[in-house]
Design an enzyme around this catalytic site. Structure first.
Site, PDB file in Angstrom:
ATOM      1  N   LYS A   1       0.827  -1.208   0.000  1.00 51.78           N
ATOM      2  CA  LYS A   1       0.000   0.000   0.000  1.00 51.78           C
ATOM      3  C   LYS A   1       0.868   1.267   0.000  1.00 51.78           C
ATOM      4  O   LYS A   1       2.066   1.213   0.318  1.00 51.78           O
ATOM      5  CB  LYS A   1      -0.936  -0.033   1.210  1.00 51.78           C
ATOM      6  CG  LYS A   1      -1.967  -1.183   1.164  1.00 51.78           C
ATOM      7  CD  LYS A   1      -2.929  -1.104   2.350  1.00 51.78           C
ATOM      8  CE  LYS A   1      -3.954  -2.234   2.306  1.00 51.78           C
ATOM      9  NZ  LYS A   1      -4.965  -2.113   3.395  1.00 51.78           N
TER      10      LYS A   1
ATOM     11  N   TYR B   1     -12.157  -1.731  -3.627  1.00 54.52           N
ATOM     12  CA  TYR B   1     -12.694  -1.952  -2.283  1.00 54.52           C
ATOM     13  C   TYR B   1     -14.229  -1.877  -2.237  1.00 54.52           C
ATOM     14  O   TYR B   1     -14.807  -1.629  -1.175  1.00 54.52           O
ATOM     15  CB  TYR B   1     -12.089  -0.951  -1.297  1.00 54.52           C
ATOM     16  CG  TYR B   1     -10.748  -1.392  -0.725  1.00 54.52           C
ATOM     17  CD1 TYR B   1     -10.629  -2.602  -0.030  1.00 54.52           C
ATOM     18  CD2 TYR B   1      -9.606  -0.606  -0.847  1.00 54.52           C
ATOM     19  CE1 TYR B   1      -9.419  -3.018   0.503  1.00 54.52           C
ATOM     20  CE2 TYR B   1      -8.381  -1.010  -0.301  1.00 54.52           C
ATOM     21  CZ  TYR B   1      -8.308  -2.215   0.373  1.00 54.52           C
ATOM     22  OH  TYR B   1      -7.115  -2.622   0.918  1.00 54.52           O
TER      23      TYR B   1
ATOM     24  N   ASN C   1      -2.081   0.250   6.697  1.00 56.35           N
ATOM     25  CA  ASN C   1      -1.517  -0.971   7.273  1.00 56.35           C
ATOM     26  C   ASN C   1      -0.644  -1.776   6.314  1.00 56.35           C
ATOM     27  O   ASN C   1      -0.568  -2.995   6.389  1.00 56.35           O
ATOM     28  CB  ASN C   1      -2.631  -1.823   7.891  1.00 56.35           C
ATOM     29  CG  ASN C   1      -3.680  -2.227   6.894  1.00 56.35           C
ATOM     30  OD1 ASN C   1      -3.582  -1.900   5.706  1.00 56.35           O
ATOM     31  ND2 ASN C   1      -4.677  -2.963   7.346  1.00 56.35           N
TER      32      ASN C   1
ATOM     33  N   HIS D   1      -2.052  -5.441   1.523  1.00 56.61           N
ATOM     34  CA  HIS D   1      -3.351  -6.090   1.283  1.00 56.61           C
ATOM     35  C   HIS D   1      -3.101  -7.529   0.862  1.00 56.61           C
ATOM     36  O   HIS D   1      -2.128  -7.809   0.164  1.00 56.61           O
ATOM     37  CB  HIS D   1      -4.122  -5.374   0.161  1.00 56.61           C
ATOM     38  CG  HIS D   1      -5.298  -6.173  -0.318  1.00 56.61           C
ATOM     39  ND1 HIS D   1      -6.523  -6.112   0.303  1.00 56.61           N
ATOM     40  CD2 HIS D   1      -5.422  -7.096  -1.314  1.00 56.61           C
ATOM     41  CE1 HIS D   1      -7.358  -6.958  -0.308  1.00 56.61           C
ATOM     42  NE2 HIS D   1      -6.703  -7.563  -1.286  1.00 56.61           N
TER      43      HIS D   1
ATOM     44  N   GLU E   1      -9.870 -10.203  -7.533  1.00 56.17           N
ATOM     45  CA  GLU E   1      -8.879  -9.149  -7.284  1.00 56.17           C
ATOM     46  C   GLU E   1      -7.709  -9.234  -8.264  1.00 56.17           C
ATOM     47  O   GLU E   1      -7.208  -8.208  -8.730  1.00 56.17           O
ATOM     48  CB  GLU E   1      -8.375  -9.234  -5.837  1.00 56.17           C
ATOM     49  CG  GLU E   1      -9.450  -8.816  -4.827  1.00 56.17           C
ATOM     50  CD  GLU E   1      -9.003  -8.935  -3.386  1.00 56.17           C
ATOM     51  OE1 GLU E   1      -9.812  -8.622  -2.496  1.00 56.17           O
ATOM     52  OE2 GLU E   1      -7.844  -9.333  -3.134  1.00 56.17           O
TER      53      GLU E   1
HETATM   54  P1  IDP Z   1      -7.854  -6.884   5.732  1.00 55.25           P
HETATM   55  O1  IDP Z   1      -7.069  -5.926   4.855  1.00 55.25           O
HETATM   56  O2  IDP Z   1      -7.041  -7.375   6.905  1.00 55.25           O
HETATM   57  O3  IDP Z   1      -8.485  -8.002   4.945  1.00 55.25           O
HETATM   58  P2  IDP Z   1     -10.526  -5.678   5.862  1.00 55.25           P
HETATM   59  O4  IDP Z   1     -11.456  -5.816   7.011  1.00 55.25           O
HETATM   60  O5  IDP Z   1     -10.821  -6.411   4.607  1.00 55.25           O
HETATM   61  O6  IDP Z   1      -9.052  -6.030   6.401  1.00 55.25           O
HETATM   62  O7  IDP Z   1     -10.428  -4.118   5.557  1.00 55.25           O
HETATM   63  C1  IDP Z   1      -9.841  -3.661   4.348  1.00 55.25           C
HETATM   64  C2  IDP Z   1      -8.937  -2.491   4.682  1.00 55.25           C
HETATM   65  O8  IDP Z   1      -9.731  -1.419   5.194  1.00 55.25           O
HETATM   66  C3  IDP Z   1      -7.894  -2.745   5.791  1.00 55.25           C
HETATM   67  O9  IDP Z   1      -6.738  -3.387   5.336  1.00 55.25           O
HETATM   68  C4  IDP Z   1      -7.611  -1.340   6.254  1.00 55.25           C
HETATM   69  O10 IDP Z   1      -6.744  -0.638   5.351  1.00 55.25           O
HETATM   70  C5  IDP Z   1      -8.996  -0.707   6.183  1.00 55.25           C
HETATM   71  N1  IDP Z   1      -9.715  -0.821   7.460  1.00 55.25           N
HETATM   72  C6  IDP Z   1     -10.261  -1.932   8.026  1.00 55.25           C
HETATM   73  N2  IDP Z   1     -10.860  -1.659   9.194  1.00 55.25           N
HETATM   74  C7  IDP Z   1     -10.701  -0.323   9.388  1.00 55.25           C
HETATM   75  C8  IDP Z   1     -11.107   0.587  10.431  1.00 55.25           C
HETATM   76  O11 IDP Z   1     -11.724   0.208  11.420  1.00 55.25           O
HETATM   77  N3  IDP Z   1     -10.736   1.894  10.263  1.00 55.25           N
HETATM   78  C9  IDP Z   1     -10.042   2.341   9.175  1.00 55.25           C
HETATM   79  N4  IDP Z   1      -9.655   1.521   8.176  1.00 55.25           N
HETATM   80  C10 IDP Z   1      -9.971   0.214   8.281  1.00 55.25           C
HETATM   81 MG    MG Z   2      -9.948  -7.906   3.453  1.00 50.20          MG
END
Ligand code: IDP
Ligand code: MG
Length: 143
Positions: free
Chosen positions: A13, A53, A116, A119, A130
């Site tokens: 990312k 997304y 974070n 992905h 994807e």
């Molecule tokens: P993942 O990437 O671990 O699969 P997902 O729940 O699919 O997590 O969420 C997609 C992305 O959305 C996350 O990687 C993160 O960048 C963002 N995200 C998830 N939860 C939150 C939140 O509570 N606040 C802000 N961003 C979030």
């Molecule tokens: Mg996810």
């Protein structure tokens, strides 16, 4: 090398690209049984980030997440290997870096729950859609 072997989509990312840790992340994949079957740098538009997304469009963080994903260059990759989807998720660690295990990519490189670092697809069906979002079949190396 990758024909008939499980594939998953990985994204380094924009936060991790800005930190200059592309190499360390790629080295982690290569050192843990994942091979790179396709790789390119992209700079997503807001609309492209929203498309990627789309499953999260009802979530409160959707606007902020897609702003972030279109804020700078990212690296998209197809990884292949035995159990590539689960293996990649293990190497990534929990979504929230505060909850991620030591040594995981998110523990090492994430800034917060949104920014974070990486992905990874979460299941075979999402991996297929994807991968197809970024790579035509001809750009995925199976040899
Ligand atoms: P993942 O990437 O671990 O699969 P997902 O729940 O699919 O997590 O969420 C997609 C992305 O959305 C996350 O990687 C993160 O960048 C963002 N995200 C998830 N939860 C939150 C939140 O509570 N606040 C802000 N961003 C979030
Ligand atoms: Mg996810």
């Amino acid at each position: 090398m990758c024909a008939m072997i499980e594939k998953t989509l990985s994204i380094i990312k924009p936060d991790a690209v800005a930190k200059g840790v592309i190499g360390q992340i790629v080295a982690t994949f290569e050192g843990n049984g994942l091979k790179i079957a396709a790789m390119k740098m992209v700079y997503l538009s807001k609309r492209e980030a929203e498309g990627f997304y789309a499953v999260h469009r009802e979530r409160p963080f959707f606007g902020s997440l897609t702003d972030f994903m279109s804020s700078g260059p990212a690296v998209v990759m197809v990884l292949c290997g035995e159990n590539a989807i689960a293996r990649n998720r293990e190497l990534m660690g929990a979504t929230n870096p505060a909850e991620a295990d030591d040594g995981t990519l998110r523990k090492r490189f994430a800034s917060n729950i949104e920014q974070n670092a990486v992905h990874g697809s979460d299941a075979p069906e999402t991996a297929r859609t994807e991968i197809a979002y970024f790579f035509p079949e001809l750009e995925i190396v199976n040899g």
